[in-house]
Write an enzyme that holds these catalytic residues in place. Structure first.
Site, PDB file in Angstrom:
ATOM      1  N   ASP A   1       0.305  -0.904  -0.096  1.00 39.58           N
ATOM      2  CA  ASP A   1      -0.145  -0.443   0.316  1.00 39.58           C
ATOM      3  C   ASP A   1       0.842   1.329   0.091  1.00 39.58           C
ATOM      4  OD1 ASP A   1      -2.199  -2.036   0.705  1.00 39.58           O
ATOM      5  OD2 ASP A   1      -2.785  -0.995   2.180  1.00 39.58           O
TER       6      ASP A   1
ATOM      7  N   GLU B   1       2.177  -9.739  11.607  1.00 34.45           N
ATOM      8  CA  GLU B   1       1.695  -9.128   9.864  1.00 34.45           C
ATOM      9  C   GLU B   1       3.209  -8.538   9.419  1.00 34.45           C
ATOM     10  OE1 GLU B   1       0.017  -5.430  10.480  1.00 34.45           O
ATOM     11  OE2 GLU B   1      -1.480  -5.658   8.422  1.00 34.45           O
TER      12      GLU B   1
HETATM   13  C1  GLC Z   1      -3.064  -4.155   3.801  1.00 36.31           C
HETATM   14  C2  GLC Z   1      -1.566  -4.693   2.867  1.00 36.31           C
HETATM   15  C3  GLC Z   1      -2.615  -5.991   1.776  1.00 36.31           C
HETATM   16  C4  GLC Z   1      -2.824  -6.911   2.868  1.00 36.31           C
HETATM   17  C5  GLC Z   1      -4.130  -6.451   3.694  1.00 36.31           C
HETATM   18  C6  GLC Z   1      -4.517  -7.106   4.535  1.00 36.31           C
HETATM   19  O1  GLC Z   1      -3.558  -3.488   3.496  1.00 36.31           O
HETATM   20  O2  GLC Z   1      -0.906  -4.343   2.652  1.00 36.31           O
HETATM   21  O3  GLC Z   1      -0.820  -6.210   1.301  1.00 36.31           O
HETATM   22  O4  GLC Z   1      -3.734  -7.790   1.565  1.00 36.31           O
HETATM   23  O5  GLC Z   1      -3.779  -5.638   4.315  1.00 36.31           O
HETATM   24  O6  GLC Z   1      -3.712  -8.277   5.218  1.00 36.31           O
END
Ligand code: GLC
Length: 420
Positions: A162, A392
Site C-alpha cells: 500500500d 503481520e
Molecule cells: C494490507 C496489506 C495488504 C493485505 C491486507 C490484508 O492492506 O498492505 O497487502 O492484503 O493488509 O492483510
C-alpha cells in the site's frame, strides 16, 4: 518446530469465519484476495478440503467481467474503514471495487499438484480454472488497454504494498480532497507509526471517491485516473500465475485458451524484461502517466525471480544486491532497500520484512540455484516467527513483530514452508 506447526494451525483456525479466513481479527475483519490465495497453501498442509473452500469463497466475490475484488465483505463489521458503503459497488456479496495481486492460479496449481486426495483436487481445480482464466483475461482487457504487455494498478492498495515509497511521486498527483469523511479504524488497533500516514489515507479515499463516481467502469477509470502505474511486482506475480494457468489449461482448457495464454506469456515476458535496471541490479516499476521509470528499489523488484524472468547473470546480480542489503539489516528481506533515505524499519511497506514476499523470493532464488541465500531468507523468516510470533510484518533491524498479531498469511507461510 512441532510447537510452531500447532501454533500456526491454531492461527488459521482462530481466523476462520466459515470457509474463509480473515487476515487477522479486528484490523482486517473480511476476506482479502491475495491473503486468501496464500492462506489456502497453509490450510492445504492439514485440511485439503478447507484449502479449496478458501478459494471457492474468494471467487464468490468475482465480478461478471472477471475482476476479483481485493476485499469480499461476507459479513458486516464496524472494525474497518472504508466499508461497503464507501465502495458503493452494488455487488452481492458486497465487495471493494479494486483488485490485488493475482496469486489465484498459482495457488490452484500448487493445491492440485500437492494434493493427496487427487480425485477431489481434480474436481475443485476443474471448477476453479475458468474463474482464474476470466481473471487473467480481465487483467489484460481492463488494465493493459494499450497492449504493452504490462498491466497497470489504479490504486496503491491494488499492489498489496500500500504505502511503498515506489508510489510516492505518483501519489503527489492525486489530490488529497476526499468527499467521504475519513474514519480510520486501523490506528485504534495498531500504533499509528506502523501504518500509512493520514495524508496517504486522504489520497487513497480520493481515488475511491473518483472511481465510485465512475460506477467502477474500467474504461472510464483508465481515462480519468491520476494514478496509473505498471507495478513491477504485480506484473511479475501475474506472469508467474500465467505460467501456472497454462499448466491448468493443459488439463482443463481448450486449444483457444492455450493460444491466448501463450500470447500473453510472450508479451508479458518481453515487457517485464525491459524494466530491468542496470544501476539498481533489480527491476523497477513504470509510471504510465509520465512514462518514466520509478527509481526506487523495493523487495517487489526482486519478484521477477518468482516469475523466472531474469537471465542467470541478472539473477546473480539480484542475489548480490540482496546480500548487500543483508549487510545493513539483521533480517532479510526488507521491503525497501536499507540504503534508501526513506527506509523506515517499522512503517508497513517502507522497510519491514513480510513473510509472503520472502516466500516468493526464496522460491525464485532456489530455482536459479542460489540455494544458500534462499536458505538464509527462509531461516531469517523462521527466526522472526519463532522470536516474535506470526506478526503481520517485522522490523528488519531488531526482529520486532509489528502491525496485527496472529496473522493468517504469516502462519500459512510457516506451514507451507515447514511441511513439504
Ligand atoms: C494490507 C496489506 C495488504 C493485505 C491486507 C490484508 O492492506 O498492505 O497487502 O492484503 O493488509 O492483510
Amino acid at each position: 518446530m512441532t510447537v510452531t506447526i500447532t501454533a500456526a494451525r491454531d492461527v488459521l483456525k482462530a481466523n476462520d469465519r466459515g470457509g474463509y479466513t480473515v487476515p487477522t481479527s479486528r484490523l482486517y475483519p473480511f476476506q482479502w484476495n491475495w491473503d486468501s490465495a496464500f492462506v489456502a497453501l497453509g490450510w492445504a498442509t492439514f485440511d485439503e478440503g478447507r484449502a479449496w473452500r478458501e478459494l471457492e469463497r474468494l471467487i464468490e466475490g468475482q465480478w461478471e467481467d472477471g475482476m476479483l475484488p481485493h476485499i469480499i465483505f461476507h459479513a458486516p463489521s464496524d472494525d474497518y474503514f472504508p466499508g461497503p458503503d464507501v465502495w458503493g459497488t452494488h455487488h452481492h456479496p458486497a465487495t471493494s471495487g479494486i483488485t490485488q495481486p493475482p496469486v489465484l492460479a498459482t495457488s490452484i496449481r500448487l493445491l492440485l499438484e500437492n494434493a493427496k486426495d487427487t480425485a477431489e483436487a481434480e474436481a475443485h481445480a476443474a471448477a476453479l480454472y475458468p474463474r482464474a482464466l476470466a481473471l487473467h483475461r480481465w487483467w489484460t482487457e481492463a488494465r493493459d488497454r494499450q497492449h504493452s504487455g504490462l498491466v497497470a494498478i489504479l490504486h496503491p492498495w491494488e499492489s498489496g504494498m500500500d504505502n511503498s515509497p515506489a508510489w510516492d511521486a505518483a501519489m503527489v498527483r492525486v489530490p488529497a480532497t476526499p468527499t467521504t469523511p475519513i474514519r480510520r479504524r486501523d490506528i485504534s488497533h495498531v500504533q499509528a507509526d506502523m501504518r500509512p500516514s493520514q495524508a496517504d489515507y486522504e489520497r487513497y479515499i480520493t481515488l475511491v471517491d473518483l472511481y465510485r463516481s465512475l460506477a467502477w467502469a474500467p474504461d472510464r477509470m483508465w481515462d480519468a485516473t491520476p494514478f496509473k502505474v505498471a507495478d513491477l511486482a504485480i506484473n511479475a506475480i501475474l506472469h508467474r500465475a500465467e505460467t501456472d494457468l497454462m499448466a491448468l489449461a493443459n488439463r482443463f482448457g481448450t486449444p483457444a485458451d492455450h493460444s491466448a495464454i501463450a500470447l500473453r506469456l510472450e508479451s508479458q515476458r518481453t515487457a517485464i524484461a525491459r524494466l530491468w535496471s542496470e544501476e539498481a541490479n533489480l527491476y523497477q516499476s513504470l509510471d504510465l502517466i509520465t512514462g518514466e521509470r520509478i527509481p526506487v528499489s523495493t523487495s517487489g523488484g526482486l519478484l521477477p525471480l518468482f516469475a523466472r524472468i531474469p537471465t542467470d547473470d541478472q539473477a546473480a546480480r539480484m542475489a548480490a544486491e540482496i546480500e548487500r542489503w543483508g549487510g545493513k539489516v539483521r533480517y532479510l528481506v526488507p521491503s525497501l532497500s536499507p540504503f534508501d533515505p526513506r527506509f523506515e524499519p517499522k512503517r508497513y511497506w517502507r522497510g519491514p520484512v513480510w513473510a509472503i514476499v520472502n516466500r516468493m523470493i526464496n522460491e525464485g532464488l532456489s530455482a536459479y540455484d542460489h540455494g544458500a541465500l534462499a536458505a538464509r531468507i527462509r531461516e531469517d523468516t523462521q527466526t522472526l516467527m519463532r522470536q516474535s510470533g506470526f506478526a503481520e510484518y517485522y522490523d528488519p533491524t531488531t526482529g520486532e513483530g509489528l502491525g496485527g498479531g496472529s496473522f493468517s498469511w504469516t502462519a500459512a507461510m510457516a506451514l507451507s514452508w515447514a511441511v513439504p
